[in-house]
Design an enzyme around this catalytic site. Sequence first.
Site, PDB file in Angstrom:
ATOM      1  CD  GLU A  78      -0.187   5.351  -8.656  1.00  0.00           C
ATOM      2  OE1 GLU A  78      -0.619   5.493  -8.117  1.00  0.00           O
ATOM      3  OE2 GLU A  78       0.446   4.025  -9.144  1.00  0.00           O
ATOM      4  CE  LYS A 105      -9.625  12.328 -10.289  1.00  0.00           C
ATOM      5  NZ  LYS A 105      -8.693  11.300 -11.015  1.00  0.00           N
ATOM      6  CG  ASN A 144     -11.536   7.981  -9.756  1.00  0.00           C
ATOM      7  OD1 ASN A 144     -10.948   8.284 -10.891  1.00  0.00           O
ATOM      8  ND2 ASN A 144     -10.226   8.830  -8.878  1.00  0.00           N
ATOM      9  CG  LEU A 193     -17.396  -3.963 -17.840  1.00  0.00           C
ATOM     10  CD1 LEU A 193     -18.515  -4.749 -19.696  1.00  0.00           C
ATOM     11  CD2 LEU A 193     -18.410  -3.707 -16.817  1.00  0.00           C
ATOM     12  CB  CYS A 233      -7.182   7.079  -7.436  1.00  0.00           C
ATOM     13  SG  CYS A 233      -5.643   8.115  -7.818  1.00  0.00           S
ATOM     14  CE  LYS A 258      -6.455  10.094  -3.119  1.00  0.00           C
ATOM     15  NZ  LYS A 258      -7.133  11.378  -3.486  1.00  0.00           N
ATOM     16  CE  LYS A 278      -2.290   1.359 -12.277  1.00  0.00           C
ATOM     17  NZ  LYS A 278      -3.025   1.854 -12.923  1.00  0.00           N
ATOM     18  NE  ARG A 333       0.046   5.538  -3.098  1.00  0.00           N
ATOM     19  CZ  ARG A 333       0.236   6.977  -3.849  1.00  0.00           C
ATOM     20  NH1 ARG A 333      -0.646   7.447  -3.285  1.00  0.00           N
ATOM     21  NH2 ARG A 333       0.686   7.048  -4.772  1.00  0.00           N
TER      22      ARG A 333
HETATM   23  C1  UGA Z   1      -7.827   5.551 -11.438  1.00  0.00           C
HETATM   24  C2  UGA Z   1      -8.716   6.832 -12.475  1.00  0.00           C
HETATM   25  O1  UGA Z   1      -8.282   5.229 -13.564  1.00  0.00           O
HETATM   26  C3  UGA Z   1      -7.914   7.372 -13.209  1.00  0.00           C
HETATM   27  O2  UGA Z   1      -8.829   8.113 -14.979  1.00  0.00           O
HETATM   28  C4  UGA Z   1      -7.376   8.301 -12.795  1.00  0.00           C
HETATM   29  O3  UGA Z   1      -6.667   9.450 -13.156  1.00  0.00           O
HETATM   30  C5  UGA Z   1      -6.884   8.589 -11.203  1.00  0.00           C
HETATM   31  O4  UGA Z   1      -7.415   6.387 -10.599  1.00  0.00           O
HETATM   32  C6  UGA Z   1      -6.679   9.090  -9.608  1.00  0.00           C
HETATM   33  O5  UGA Z   1      -7.837   9.150  -9.173  1.00  0.00           O
HETATM   34  O6  UGA Z   1      -5.599   9.941 -10.218  1.00  0.00           O
HETATM   35  P1  UGA Z   1      -5.714   4.280 -10.985  1.00  0.00           P
HETATM   36  O7  UGA Z   1      -5.980   4.509  -9.753  1.00  0.00           O
HETATM   37  O8  UGA Z   1      -3.956   4.619 -11.249  1.00  0.00           O
HETATM   38  O9  UGA Z   1      -5.872   4.947 -12.073  1.00  0.00           O
HETATM   39  O10 UGA Z   1      -6.176   2.889 -12.057  1.00  0.00           O
HETATM   40  P2  UGA Z   1      -6.850   2.125 -11.843  1.00  0.00           P
HETATM   41  O11 UGA Z   1      -6.267   1.342 -13.985  1.00  0.00           O
HETATM   42  O12 UGA Z   1      -7.982   2.912 -12.680  1.00  0.00           O
HETATM   43  O13 UGA Z   1      -7.489   0.775 -11.516  1.00  0.00           O
HETATM   44  C7  UGA Z   1      -8.035   0.892 -10.141  1.00  0.00           C
HETATM   45  C8  UGA Z   1      -7.879  -0.501  -9.207  1.00  0.00           C
HETATM   46  O14 UGA Z   1      -9.363  -0.686 -10.258  1.00  0.00           O
HETATM   47  C9  UGA Z   1      -6.990  -0.872  -9.348  1.00  0.00           C
HETATM   48  O15 UGA Z   1      -6.750  -2.332  -8.541  1.00  0.00           O
HETATM   49  C10 UGA Z   1      -7.539  -2.349 -10.984  1.00  0.00           C
HETATM   50  O16 UGA Z   1      -6.376  -3.473 -10.649  1.00  0.00           O
HETATM   51  C11 UGA Z   1      -9.262  -2.483 -10.503  1.00  0.00           C
HETATM   52  N1  UGA Z   1      -9.783  -2.502 -11.535  1.00  0.00           N
HETATM   53  C12 UGA Z   1      -9.835  -1.776 -13.120  1.00  0.00           C
HETATM   54  C13 UGA Z   1     -10.412  -4.032 -11.386  1.00  0.00           C
HETATM   55  O17 UGA Z   1     -10.494  -4.097 -10.545  1.00  0.00           O
HETATM   56  N2  UGA Z   1     -10.699  -4.415 -12.442  1.00  0.00           N
HETATM   57  C14 UGA Z   1     -11.245  -3.311 -14.041  1.00  0.00           C
HETATM   58  O18 UGA Z   1     -12.321  -3.588 -14.919  1.00  0.00           O
HETATM   59  C15 UGA Z   1      -9.833  -1.939 -14.534  1.00  0.00           C
END
Ligand code: UGA
Length: 431
Positions: free
Chosen positions: A153, A204, A208, A250, A260, A263, A321, A328
């Site tokens: 997203e 997938k 994740n 990291l 995502c 869930k 983020k 959500r």
């Molecule tokens: C995630 C995956 O990164 C995508 O590849 C995938 O397609 C998507 O889910 C999905 O299944 O549809 P998304 O949920 O949009 O994407 O967001 P992310 O950027 O991955 O972040 C997820 C969560 O992890 C956020 O709360 C973010 O703040 C946290 N995060 C991420 C951290 O706490 N530390 C990090 O280093 C990276």
Amino acid sequence: MKLAIIGTGYVGLGVGVCFADLGHKVTCVDVDKAKVTKLKKGIPTIYEEDLPEMLKKNLANGRINFTTSLSQGIKEAAVIFIAVGTPQDQNGKADLRYVLQVAHDLGKNLKNYKVIVDKSTVPIGTGKMVKQTIAKNYKGEFDVVSNPEFQREGTAISDFLNPDRIVLGFEKPNSHAVKIMKELYAPFKKPLVITNLESAEMIKYAANSFLAIKITFINEIANICDNYEADVKMVAKGIGLDSRIGDKFLEPGPGYGGSCFPKDVSALYYFARAGGYWFNLLETVMQINKHQREIIVAKIKNMVDGKLQGKKIAVLGLAFKPNTDDVRESPAIDIIQILLSRKAKIKAYDPIAKDNTHKILGKKITYSGNPYLCAKGNDVLLIATDWPEFKNLNWKKIKKLLKAPNIVDARNILEPAEMKEMGFKYVGIGR
Ligand code: UGA
């Protein structure tokens, strides 16, 4: 190629607009009349970088259109993408009701050969269920393909157009669908992972869940660093330069959130169990991730001498983020709920996620129009989402506005030494 996309949520709309931009003729189908009316007028229904311009452009050149009629939408399509939601049910499993409803409706409406592609995130075995569900009502030929989406997203458009890899799962290695899907993705010039339906579906969830584990790992390392003189940023750099580990995902924080990871980790855990395997690691990851919210609350509590009751907390950031208005499973919302349950008072600011937060929290908190108003008169300021603009706020001004100069930086966006020099009592995570 003529394409139909069923579902105009984050995945469907992004994928539809991108394929149209690449020159395909796309029809997006959604049961939500209000959404379709907006989209037809070029009004985006989600917040996503580059989407408004691309939507307008492709509506104007006639390469994308929207309808509520499944029969009309799929009539001319060679490939039909299923991109409806697979939310978590009350038991933590993936709820397949929308996917199977679409499969049922497709069975009633198919008239000739089509390639049916599952883009929704679905547990192993769903492709076969889709096949069987369609076949109950449609006796002609069709193929089912699993083509999971990896876009994030906020950066969905650029992620879709520049993927690391494209995963395609087929029922049979030599079907007509293989030729069509290879042709569709050839212009991307990216590695194709061609496999069976089940492996593609598993890829997938494995991707994740692996990323969720990586975040959880660095959160635990950060929590240990907090008890010693170690800086998690340097630790992340030091391990991330090892090419076997990699430097992405990291960044420690309040635990992962969004629509995502929570869930999908839960769904993999439950379908592993249904298949006879107890995925202990994921069970622990879910517990640790939940507890990470409490770790942030404890940092706030320490700032106010152990008593949260009646304390005023300013929360900067509500989205799960930056660059999205999606709340959500947002860590910010979870932390606010915990603080409210301990009788703290919350004032919050987010550049775009206020309306969605209001749907969940209503008047339980107050909302500010900017970060400075939000800070005014509070005992502690919490940075809950790493919006880039928060880094460059006038922190000297904020110090004057706060009742006490206390900052809990749950995203490590500020420099501890600088903040201390300015006279703040500052804590980050693992620094
Ligand atoms: C995630 C995956 O990164 C995508 O590849 C995938 O397609 C998507 O889910 C999905 O299944 O549809 P998304 O949920 O949009 O994407 O967001 P992310 O950027 O991955 O972040 C997820 C969560 O992890 C956020 O709360 C973010 O703040 C946290 N995060 C991420 C951290 O706490 N530390 C990090 O280093 C990276």
